[in-house]
Design a protein around this motif. Structure first.
Motif, short mmCIF file in Angstrom:
data_model
loop_
_atom_site.label_atom_id
_atom_site.label_comp_id
_atom_site.label_asym_id
_atom_site.label_seq_id
_atom_site.Cartn_x
_atom_site.Cartn_y
_atom_site.Cartn_z
N GLU A 113 0.83 -1.21 0.00
CA GLU A 113 0.00 0.00 0.00
C GLU A 113 0.87 1.26 0.00
N PHE A 114 1.94 1.21 0.76
CA PHE A 114 2.82 2.37 0.82
C PHE A 114 3.50 2.61 -0.52
N THR A 115 4.00 1.55 -1.13
CA THR A 115 4.65 1.67 -2.43
C THR A 115 3.69 2.19 -3.48
N SER A 116 2.44 1.74 -3.41
CA SER A 116 1.42 2.20 -4.35
C SER A 116 1.16 3.69 -4.18
N ALA A 117 1.13 4.16 -2.94
CA ALA A 117 0.91 5.58 -2.68
C ALA A 117 2.08 6.41 -3.21
N VAL A 118 3.30 5.93 -3.02
CA VAL A 118 4.47 6.64 -3.53
C VAL A 118 4.43 6.75 -5.05
N SER A 119 3.93 5.71 -5.70
CA SER A 119 3.91 5.68 -7.17
C SER A 119 3.00 6.74 -7.77
N VAL A 120 2.10 7.31 -6.96
CA VAL A 120 1.23 8.37 -7.44
C VAL A 120 2.04 9.63 -7.75
N LEU A 121 3.14 9.82 -7.04
CA LEU A 121 3.97 11.00 -7.21
C LEU A 121 4.87 10.88 -8.43
N PRO A 122 5.30 12.01 -9.00
CA PRO A 122 6.29 11.97 -10.08
C PRO A 122 7.56 11.27 -9.62
N GLN A 123 8.26 10.66 -10.56
CA GLN A 123 9.43 9.86 -10.24
C GLN A 123 10.49 10.64 -9.46
N HIS A 124 10.67 11.90 -9.81
CA HIS A 124 11.74 12.67 -9.16
C HIS A 124 11.46 12.95 -7.68
N GLU A 125 10.22 12.71 -7.23
CA GLU A 125 9.89 12.93 -5.83
C GLU A 125 10.15 11.69 -4.97
N HIS A 126 10.35 10.54 -5.60
CA HIS A 126 10.43 9.29 -4.86
C HIS A 126 11.60 9.24 -3.89
N HIS A 127 12.73 9.81 -4.29
CA HIS A 127 13.90 9.76 -3.42
C HIS A 127 13.66 10.49 -2.11
N SER A 128 12.85 11.56 -2.16
CA SER A 128 12.57 12.32 -0.95
C SER A 128 11.79 11.50 0.07
N ILE A 129 11.18 10.38 -0.38
CA ILE A 129 10.46 9.49 0.51
C ILE A 129 11.36 8.34 0.97
N TRP A 130 11.98 7.67 0.00
CA TRP A 130 12.74 6.46 0.30
C TRP A 130 14.07 6.73 1.00
N ARG A 131 14.52 7.96 1.01
CA ARG A 131 15.81 8.25 1.65
C ARG A 131 15.75 8.08 3.17
N PHE A 132 14.53 8.06 3.71
CA PHE A 132 14.39 7.87 5.16
C PHE A 132 14.44 6.39 5.52
N ILE A 133 14.93 6.09 6.70
CA ILE A 133 15.04 4.72 7.18
C ILE A 133 13.78 4.29 7.92
N LYS A 134 13.30 5.14 8.82
CA LYS A 134 12.15 4.80 9.64
C LYS A 134 10.85 5.02 8.87
N LEU A 135 9.90 4.10 9.09
CA LEU A 135 8.61 4.19 8.41
C LEU A 135 7.89 5.48 8.76
N GLU A 136 7.94 5.92 10.02
CA GLU A 136 7.23 7.13 10.41
C GLU A 136 7.74 8.35 9.64
N ASP A 137 9.05 8.42 9.43
CA ASP A 137 9.62 9.52 8.65
C ASP A 137 9.18 9.44 7.19
N LYS A 138 9.12 8.24 6.65
CA LYS A 138 8.66 8.06 5.28
C LYS A 138 7.20 8.47 5.14
N LYS A 139 6.38 8.12 6.12
CA LYS A 139 4.97 8.48 6.08
C LYS A 139 4.78 10.00 6.07
N ARG A 140 5.50 10.69 6.94
CA ARG A 140 5.38 12.15 6.98
C ARG A 140 5.81 12.78 5.66
N ALA A 141 6.92 12.31 5.12
CA ALA A 141 7.41 12.86 3.85
C ALA A 141 6.42 12.59 2.72
#
Length: 238
Positions: free
Chosen positions: A21-49
């Motif tokens: 579900e999280f990966t699917s939500a990230v895929s909604v964003l343009p590709q260049h935005e993905h790194h700003s999400i995946w660069r975090f280690i903790k899930l809570e930080d990824k969720k906020r981003a």
């Protein structure tokens, strides 16, 4: 409310997505935005981003009716987001927005004319040092007037509350002007009457074009500071 004025707040504490579900939500964003999400280690930080980025695209789409795949959001060197408008036609040429996230909350604010900044701060009691020692680390960012207001606020908890309130306003200010914490924050001095009728002095001079809102979330455990000001080239009041 005037078109383009938005205030959205999302509580993500109950959102527990599966990896798919999280990966699917990230895929909604343009590709260049993905790194700003995946660069975090903790899930809570990824969720906020992730929620912060999704809110930015959703807000631009709702206000300006730009197709999602035509929205181009860029960021200044200091990290302030802005809409690239060279390829789109909009009736709100000075439309701008700002986002913030901390702990359970993600927020976004937008304005059609004024520049806007906001900040969310959690009322956290330091565990590894005293409240006085914790606040002292930030003393250089406050004017002598503000520091006296903080240290004379009463009990340790009351001092910490005053500290966070001033800090939220200062963060919102630098996010509005887009300069980051390199700005001489001790030169930005806030005044208030029981945290209402908030005003600011910049380099000792009162600046009347700024307006402020300071709200409590979940009683006193979270603060949301919103600040806006008229761009110099615009003459009518926002």
């Amino acid at each position: 409310m005037e078109k383009g004025v938005k205030r959205w707040l999302v509580d993500i504490s109950q959102w527990e997505p599966s990896p798919d579900e999280f990966t699917s939500a990230v895929s909604v964003l343009p590709q260049h935005e993905h790194h700003s999400i995946w660069r975090f280690i903790k899930l809570e930080d990824k969720k906020r981003a992730l929620v912060s980025r999704l809110l930015q695209y959703a807000l631009v789409h709702e206000v300006l009716q730009i197709p999602f795949d035509a929205i181009i959001i860029k960021r200044t060197v200091e990290g302030k987001p802005y809409l690239e408008t060279s390829k789109v036609v909009t009736e709100i040429p000075n439309f701008n927005f700002n986002a913030s996230h901390h702990g359970d909350y993600v927020a976004i604010a937008s304005e059609p004319l004024c520049i806007v900044g906001l900040d969310i701060v959690s009322y956290v009691v330091p565990e590894k040092e005293t409240i006085a020692g914790f606040m002292q680390n930030f003393a250089i960012y406050f004017s002598s007037f503000e520091w006296a207001s903080i240290t004379n606020a009463g009990t340790s908890d009351e001092m910490l509350s005053a500290f966070y309130r001033y800090w939220s306003l200062k963060e919102a200010f630098v996010k509005a002007v887009g300069t980051g914490l390199g700005y001489r924050l001790d030169k930005v001095e806030f005044h208030h009457t029981n945290w209402t009728n908030i005003s600011v002095k910049i380099d000792g001079l009162e600046s009347r074009e700024w307006k402020f809102w300071l709200s409590e979330l979940k009683n006193v455990h979270w603060l949301l500071g919103v600040i806006r000001a008229m761009p110099l080239r615009v003459t009518r009041e926002c």
